[in-house]
Every structure is written in structure tokens, then in C-alpha cells.
Design a protein around this motif. Structure first.
Motif, short mmCIF file in Angstrom:
data_model
loop_
_atom_site.label_atom_id
_atom_site.label_comp_id
_atom_site.label_asym_id
_atom_site.label_seq_id
_atom_site.Cartn_x
_atom_site.Cartn_y
_atom_site.Cartn_z
N HIS A 288 48.57 -22.05 16.81
CA HIS A 288 48.67 -22.20 15.35
C HIS A 288 47.70 -21.25 14.64
O HIS A 288 48.08 -20.51 13.74
CB HIS A 288 48.38 -23.65 14.98
CG HIS A 288 48.29 -23.92 13.51
ND1 HIS A 288 49.40 -24.03 12.71
CD2 HIS A 288 47.23 -24.07 12.70
CE1 HIS A 288 49.02 -24.24 11.47
NE2 HIS A 288 47.70 -24.27 11.43
N PHE A 289 46.44 -21.26 15.09
CA PHE A 289 45.44 -20.43 14.42
C PHE A 289 45.64 -18.95 14.73
O PHE A 289 45.46 -18.10 13.87
CB PHE A 289 44.03 -20.88 14.80
CG PHE A 289 43.60 -22.10 14.05
CD1 PHE A 289 43.36 -22.05 12.68
CD2 PHE A 289 43.47 -23.33 14.68
CE1 PHE A 289 42.99 -23.18 11.97
CE2 PHE A 289 43.10 -24.46 13.98
CZ PHE A 289 42.87 -24.39 12.63
N ASN A 291 48.41 -17.57 15.22
CA ASN A 291 49.55 -17.20 14.39
C ASN A 291 49.11 -16.87 12.96
O ASN A 291 49.58 -15.91 12.36
CB ASN A 291 50.55 -18.36 14.41
CG ASN A 291 51.82 -18.02 13.68
OD1 ASN A 291 52.15 -16.84 13.56
ND2 ASN A 291 52.49 -19.03 13.18
N ILE A 292 48.19 -17.69 12.46
CA ILE A 292 47.70 -17.44 11.09
C ILE A 292 47.04 -16.07 11.00
O ILE A 292 47.25 -15.32 10.05
CB ILE A 292 46.69 -18.53 10.67
CG1 ILE A 292 47.40 -19.86 10.49
CG2 ILE A 292 45.97 -18.14 9.39
CD1 ILE A 292 46.48 -21.00 10.16
N ALA A 295 49.06 -12.37 11.16
CA ALA A 295 49.98 -11.95 10.10
C ALA A 295 49.71 -10.49 9.74
O ALA A 295 48.58 -10.12 9.45
CB ALA A 295 49.80 -12.82 8.87
N ALA A 370 45.60 -23.81 3.62
CA ALA A 370 45.49 -23.65 5.07
C ALA A 370 46.54 -24.47 5.80
O ALA A 370 47.07 -24.06 6.82
CB ALA A 370 44.10 -24.06 5.54
N ASN A 372 49.56 -25.79 4.45
CA ASN A 372 50.93 -25.44 4.12
C ASN A 372 50.95 -24.43 2.99
O ASN A 372 51.05 -24.80 1.83
CB ASN A 372 51.68 -26.72 3.72
CG ASN A 372 53.16 -26.50 3.70
OD1 ASN A 372 53.63 -25.36 3.65
ND2 ASN A 372 53.90 -27.58 3.74
N PRO A 373 50.82 -23.16 3.33
CA PRO A 373 50.70 -22.13 2.29
C PRO A 373 51.91 -22.11 1.34
O PRO A 373 51.74 -21.92 0.14
CB PRO A 373 50.58 -20.84 3.07
CG PRO A 373 51.01 -21.14 4.45
CD PRO A 373 50.74 -22.59 4.67
N LYS A 380 50.62 -16.20 3.87
CA LYS A 380 49.83 -16.29 5.09
C LYS A 380 48.46 -15.64 4.92
O LYS A 380 47.49 -16.05 5.55
CB LYS A 380 50.58 -15.59 6.21
CG LYS A 380 51.27 -16.56 7.11
CD LYS A 380 51.93 -15.78 8.20
CE LYS A 380 52.07 -16.59 9.46
NZ LYS A 380 52.70 -15.79 10.51
N GLN A 383 46.37 -18.04 3.41
CA GLN A 383 46.15 -19.09 4.41
C GLN A 383 45.00 -18.67 5.33
O GLN A 383 44.09 -19.45 5.60
CB GLN A 383 47.42 -19.31 5.21
CG GLN A 383 47.31 -20.48 6.17
CD GLN A 383 48.55 -20.62 7.04
OE1 GLN A 383 49.28 -19.66 7.27
NE2 GLN A 383 48.80 -21.83 7.50
N ALA A 384 45.06 -17.41 5.77
CA ALA A 384 44.00 -16.91 6.64
C ALA A 384 42.66 -16.92 5.93
O ALA A 384 41.64 -17.32 6.50
CB ALA A 384 44.34 -15.50 7.11
N VAL A 387 41.44 -20.47 5.69
CA VAL A 387 40.92 -20.93 6.98
C VAL A 387 39.54 -20.32 7.22
O VAL A 387 38.62 -21.01 7.64
CB VAL A 387 41.89 -20.57 8.12
CG1 VAL A 387 41.22 -20.79 9.47
CG2 VAL A 387 43.16 -21.38 8.01
#
Lengths: 570, 150
Positions: A288-289, A291-292, A295, A370, A372-373, A380, A383-384, A387
Motif C-alpha cells: 500500500h505504502f 504504491n503511494i 506514483a 492519506a 482516500n485521496p 496521489k 496523498q504521498a 503520508v
């Protein structure tokens, strides 16, 4: 006495009887009449209910109709009111869009811009957009003094909106220094406890490099200050931490049915399964992380569109002054839409208001972005960023999650196989377990056999008959033989039966034992695999922790604009 | 090309949104601060040394009080549970700080006091150097000194 009774009975009964009969027939007539009457009354009642319903419907429809009419009249009046009081605002808004386009393309002469904006200023006193447009026109023709005066006026009227307006316009016209200044001012407006809805888009714009590179530094400084402010107490952080822990807990994969025997025979299987689920979560989280942070697509285009949307909303949306009137217009509009249903119209407008009043604190906004962007209105990239800013408490939350799940790892696998109760730590003690199993079934066999009593009675009876038979020889050898025969058969039979029962029990127990042993061996093998898989999955927590600790928000600000991956993990 | 139009020194910035910062309460941050290397080494060394002499014990207590910045027993952990490296059959050992200040090694089959027992599973885990046991919580300390509250 008795003769008197007889006389009466003979004399009167038949007449009375016939009278009674006629009464009863009359009664039945009355009854049937009553029945018809009842039926008619029921009919009448239902008619009445229908009528009442129809009446109620009519009243409701009438009320709705009246509400509708009233709403229509009111809407007309309110619109007129709006037109009288704020009519020029609408004109200013229309003009603002035109002026922006004119400035964009450069086809409108400075003189026209000057004239029209100044006219607007006179026509719409109190509206922030008017002096803002004057300032813009003055800026285009390099009229510094007018520009400053107009700007001051606009800021006086509505500091926040003017700031946002110029920040966006300067960004559009790629005036880096100016937009940076305005951005700085914009940040000063923001309260980390109560952020505006569009903040996430601005943050996104800065993150994706739509604003000049120096804006990132500026943002990080502000973000750091906010974090310092918000993380003074435990409340905000603990709230986010708790949310992250819940997020981690929910990420666990579903059971895959890899351990069918343990599932069936381990009495603490539920604990074992949930422990495995927690352990497997780390792997899921790792991807999951990863993947973030992997991007690579360029989001700056869509962000630019969003920024322009804010700008156009800013110049087309109603001003605060108009809002009460506009809201009433909206309510009446909804009433008309709902065919006069006031209640649903009110409910709808309440819901609409709620959406626009939504304000969140900075940490919550980060968490939303973080998790649900899409839902938070970010991409994303944000989101990154979210995070990486939240990293300290994500690591803490992960530590807590890991600690909790490790604390709940069952120390043993508790088995119950056909009555054989045992527990093993990791399945390494197979030999001992099998020995224990042997002893257990040995004991079972013993107790089961112990329950089977030797048929002493039958043997004694047989023996007695035999003795009787021996005695019978003295009378008659045939009687003696018969006696001996019966006695012998009795003894032989009962002993034989006993042995058969013994054998059956032994065989039964032996069979159960063999099956149980197979299951035990299987369970032990599964336990070994389970522990192995568990520790492999659990070890992934350390890898994930390294990944999480390697994320730093500073990385983000040092990467120059235009580079594809804005965030890097060490 | 860029025209300087923003001489906004005269504009008074008053957003009126200044926040008051709360002060004066004991934060989780203090409890969860990174443990020092010295402290970790000291606890890790418990297996090797026997610490029977009073001097060693006194030193240990002093170091612990230094680590927690207080000599008050109420804010110190009740004790510390960590994995025992004496080898089989010993599994974990405890350092009881609540008064008796005794180091005790526990075998696999032995049960500890109720307060300590709740830390046993995690103390056995290789990821944690030790577990500090408090009345209402346990704190896991990793090899690098980071602490996690449970």
C-alpha cells in the motif's frame, strides 16, 4: 306435591314450547336483520374512511399548492429584492470573468479596462471584487499608486477572498514573486484547527509544482509551524494515531483456509486466525505504502484546472452579504421543485449547507488525504505528501498496531482431538505429543474395558447347573448329561460373549486412536507451518517500519519543480 | 517583466485566528521519548552481571532514575521485563523496581506476577529489547530506543 307437578307439566308445556319456538324464530329474524345492519354499517364506515382520506389528501394537496404558490410569489419578490440590493454584484461578476479573459489574452485596451473597472467600483460599493478588479486593471497598465489604493480597499472589504483571488490570478499569469507573496498571505489566513475546503487543492497545487518552486519551502515552513501547534497536546495526534491503527486493523487480508485441521481441532483457532491476519497485514501495508510513493504521473494539469475552478467560483459565487437572501431564494426554489413539500425542501437545504460548512483541522485533512485521496479531493501526489507529513504518527500507530498484535500472539496451539486435549508451542515436540497421545488412548482403553464387567453370575449359574448335572448322574445318566451340557454351553457362551465385547471395544478404540493420531500428526505439521508463516509475515513489520521511518517530509521540498517523483524515500 | 505591485507593508495583517497553546500537562511525548543507549545497555547487561553487591544495584537504580528524570517511585515503571539470554529453560527475566529491586529469571514453565505476566509475550519477541511495566500500561522499547505504549 308430585301430582301437582304432573298436572302442570301435562297442561302447559306444549303451549310454552310452541311460544318459545316462535320467539326463537323471531329472534333469528332479528339476528339476520342485525347482520345486514352490521354489514351496512361496515360499508358506511369504510366509505367514511375513504372520504376522510380523500379529504386529508385534499387538505395536504391544498397546503402544498398554497405553499407552492407562496414560494413562487416569494421567490419573485426575493429575486427582485436581490436585484435591487445586489444587482450590480452580478454585473461585476460577469465583468470579472470578462476582464480576466481580457487580461489573459491581452486584447482589451488599458483604457477600456480602466474605465469599466472604475465604473464597477462606483456601482457596487462594499463588494470586494470591484476594487480588486480596479487593482488588476491598474497593475496591467503599471499604475502603482492606483493599484495600491485599490488593493488596500479590496483587502479591507474582504481580506481572505482578495488574497485568494490575487494568488490565483498571479499564478495564472505566472508572476512567480507576486503569487508567492500572496500565497504567504493565504497561509497566514489559514487556521490549522479549521481549514477551508479549498485548502487541500492549494496544497495539492503547491505539491505538484503548479506554484513557483519557492512556494514549497514556504509551505513546509507553515506546515511545520502548524504541526508544532497541533502536536503540543496529545489530543490531535492521538486522534490521528487511533484512526491509523483502525486503518491498519481493517487492512488485514481474509483467511485463506490454509490450515483446515487447526481450524477444526484447535480450540483457540479464533485467536490464532486473528493473530495470523494481523501478521499478514504488514505485507499488505507495505505494498500500500510502496504504491503511494511510486506514483509517477503528472497531476499538475488537473490541478491547474481545479485552481481555475476556484478562481471562477470566487468571482462567480455570491458574496457573504448576499447569502441570506440567496439562501431564501434557494429554499423557495427547492419548494417549487418539490411541488410545495416544505419539509423535504428544508431537509435538502440543510444538507447542502452542511457540505459547505465542512471544515477540518490540518491533521485530519492529512489523514483524509492519506486514506482516500479521491474522496478528499486530492491526488496521489498529495496523498504521498500527506503520508510524509503524517509520518511520525504513522510510525507510532504502526508500532502500536504491531505491539498489540504481537502481544496477542497465542503462546500455544491448544488441541482437542477426539477427547485428547493437549497444547503445543510450535509443533517441535511431535515425539512427546505422540507419546502423550499413546498414553491417553492406553488409559481410554483401560477405562473402557474396566467398564465391561466379567459375567461372573452367568458362569456361576452355569457351574451350578453343571454340579446339578453331576448330581443328576446318580438319578439318570441322561439327565446328568443334559445338565452338564446346558451348564457348559452357558459358561462357554458368556465367556465367549465377553471376549467378543472386549474385542469390539479394543478394535473401536484402536480405530479411533489411529484416526486421532493421524489428525494429531497433521495438526502438528500445520502448527509448524503456521508458526513459520506467522513469523515470516510478522518479520515484515520490521521492513515496513524501515520504509515508514525512511519517509521524510523534507525530501519533498528539496526536489525541484518538474521532477517526476516529487517524494522520494531513502 | 514582472512588475512589483505588492508593496503591502502598510497592510495590517490581522487574521484574528491566533490559537492559544495549552501548556502544563504531562504528554505522551514525554513517556514515549527515545530511551538512551546507556539505559538500554544497562538493562541488556543484566544477564551477564549478577549484581549481587549493593553497589551494582545502587548504580542501576541511579541510572534508571536518571533515564526517567525522577526518583519518584510512582512515575517509574513497576518493573522491566526482557528476554533472558541465559538459555533454556530460562525465558524472561524481570527487574522489579517497585521496592524490592530484585532481578529474577523465569523458566518457560514458571508464571510471573500478574502485572509482569501481561508483558511476557511481547518481551519474548525479538523485536523488543525490553518491556517497561506500569500499573496501567506497558511500554515496548526497541533496540534503537524507540518506545511504544500499549
Amino acid at each position: 306435591m308430585s301430582s301437582n307437578q304432573q298436572v302442570i307439566s301435562y297442561a302447559d308445556l306444549s303451549i310454552i314450547n310452541s311460544a318459545l319456538r316462535s320467539i326463537s324464530s323471531d329472534m333469528s329474524g332479528v339476528n339476520s336483520e342485525l347482520g345486514t345492519l352490521n354489514f351496512k354499517q361496515d360499508q358506511l364506515e369504510s366509505e367514511l374512511v375513504k372520504l376522510a382520506d380523500a379529504f386529508a389528501d385534499f387538505v395536504e394537496a391544498d397546503l402544498k399548492h398554497k405553499a407552492l404558490q407562496l414560494a413562487e410569489t416569494r421567490q419573485g419578490n426575493l429575486k427582485q429584492d436581490l436585484q435591487i440590493k445586489f444587482g450590480y454584484y452580478a454585473e461585476v461578476r460577469r465583468m470579472a470573468t470578462g476582464i480576466l479573459q481580457g487580461v489573459d489574452t491581452g486584447v482589451v485596451s488599458d483604457e477600456t479596462l480602466k474605465f469599466t473597472t472604475e465604473e464597477v467600483m462606483i456601482k457596487a460599493p462594499g463588494y470586494w471584487l470591484a476594487p480588486a478588479l480596479v487593482a488588476l486593471a491598474a497593475w496591467v497598465r503599471s499604475d502603482k499608486s492606483t493599484n495600491e489604493k485599490a488593493l488596500n480597499e479590496a483587502l479591507k472589504r474582504d481580506d481572505y477572498k482578495t488574497t485568494l483571488f490575487f494568488m490565483l490570478v498571479m499564478r495564472r499569469l505566472t508572476r512567480n514573486d507576486a503569487s508567492l507573496k500572496w500565497l504567504e498571505r493565504y497561509f497566514m489566513h489559514q487556521n490549522p484547527h479549521n481549514l477551508d475546503r479549498e485548502f487541500i487543492i492549494i496544497l495539492e497545487a503547491v505539491t505538484t509544482g503548479v506554484f513557483p518552486p519557492a512556494s514549497r519551502q514556504l509551505m513546509m515552513i507553515n506546515v511545520k509551524n502548524w504541526l508544532d501547534q497541533l502536536t503540543q497536546g496529545d489530543n490531535f495526534i492521538n486522534e490521528q494515531k487511533a484512526q491509523w491503527v483502525r486503518f491498519f486493523e481493517a487492512k488485514g487480508p481474509l483467511p485463506d483456509g490454509k490450515y483446515p485441521l487447526l481450524e477444526k481441532f484447535a480450540t483457540n483457532w479464533i485467536d490464532l486466525a486473528s493473530s495470523m491476519r494481523f501478521a499478514k497485514t504488514h505485507g499488505v501495508l507495505q505494498s500500500h505504502f510502496n504504491n503511494i510513493f511510486s506514483a509517477t504521473s503528472d497531476f499538475s494539469k488537473s490541478v491547474k484546472v481545479q485552481l481555475d475552478e476556484i478562481l471562477s467560483l470566487l468571482v462567480t459565487n455570491f458574496d457573504d452579504e448576499e447569502l441570506p437572501l440567496q439562501e431564501q431564494v434557494r429554499l423557495n426554489q427547492l419548494i417549487i421543485q418539490m411541488d410545495g413539500d416544505k419539509k423535504s425542501a428544508q431537509a435538502m437545504i440543510d444538507a447542502e449547507k452542511h457540505i459547505f460548512n465542512e471544515q477540518v483541522d490540518f491533521l485530519q485533512m492529512l489523514t483524509n488525504a492519506a486514506f482516500n485521496p479521491e474522496l478528499a479531493g486530492a491526488t496521489k501526489v498529495t496523498q504521498a505528501l500527506a503520508v510524509s507529513i503524517s509520518q511520525p504518527w504513522i510510525v507510532e500507530a504502526h508500532d502500536t498496531f504491531t505491539g498489540n498484535s504481537r502481544n496477542k500472539i497465542p503462546a500455544t496451539v491448544d488441541l482437542n482431538i477426539d477427547g485428547f486435549i493437549s497444547s503445543t508451542k510450535d509443533g517441535s515436540d511431535e515425539k512427546e505429543q505422540v507419546e502423550k497421545h499413546e498414553t491417553f488412548w492406553g488409559n481410554v482403553l483401560q477405562t473402557e474395558l474396566g467398564k465391561l464387567s466379567f459375567p461372573t453370575g452367568m458362569v456361576i449359574i452355569g457351574a451350578l447347573i453343571c454340579v446339578g448335572g453331576l448330581y443328576g448322574f446318580t438319578i439318570n445318566p441322561i439327565v446328568g448329561l443334559i445338565g452338564l451340557g446346558i451348564g457348559g454351553v452357558l459358561i462357554w457362551n458368556s465367556i465367549n460373549n465377553h471376549n467378543k465385547a472386549k474385542k469390539a471395544i479394543t478394535e473401536n478404540i484402536e480405530e479411533r486412536k489411529t484416526k486421532s493420531k493421524e489428525v494429531l500428526r497433521g495438526c502438528i505439521a500445520e502448527t509448524v507451518d503456521f508458526r513459520k508463516e506467522h513469523s515470516t509475515e510478522d518479520a515484515k513489520a520490521e521492513g515496513l517500519r524501515q520504509l515508514l521511518t525512511s519517509i521524510t517530509a523534507e525530501d519533498f521540498s528539496s526536489v525541484s519543480k518538474g521532477s517526476k517523483s516529487i517524494l522520494q524515500t531513502n | 517583466m514582472a512588475r512589483i505591485i505588492l508593496q503591502n507593508d502598510n497592510i495590517n495583517l490581522d487574521t484574528g485566528k491566533k490559537e492559544t497553546v495549552s501548556t502544563g500537562f504531562i504528554s505522551d511525548r514525554d513517556i514515549l521519548k527515545k530511551r538512551s543507549k546507556k539505559y538500554l545497555d544497562l538493562i541488556a547487561g543484566l544477564d551477564a552481571k549478577t549484581l549481587t553487591d549493593t553497589k551494582g544495584m545502587g548504580e542501576l537504580m541511579k541510572a534508571i532514575q536518571e533515564e526517567f528524570g525522577t526518583a519518584e517511585l510512582t512515575s517509574l515503571p513497576l518493573g522491566i521485563v526482557s528476554k533472558c539470554f541465559l538459555g533454556h529453560p530460562y525465558e524472561v527475566h524481570t527487574l522489579d523496581l517497585s521496592g524490592s529491586q530484585i532481578i529474577k529469571h523465569y523458566k518457560t514453565t514458571e508464571t510471573m506476577e500478574a502485572d509482569f505476566e501481561k508483558a511476557r509475550t511481547v518481551a519474548k519477541h525479538n523485536a523488543y529489547a525490553m518491556v517497561e511495566v506500569y500499573k496501567d500500561k506497558i511500554i515496548l522499547v526497541r533496540e534503537d530506543g524507540t518506545a511504544t505504549k500499549l
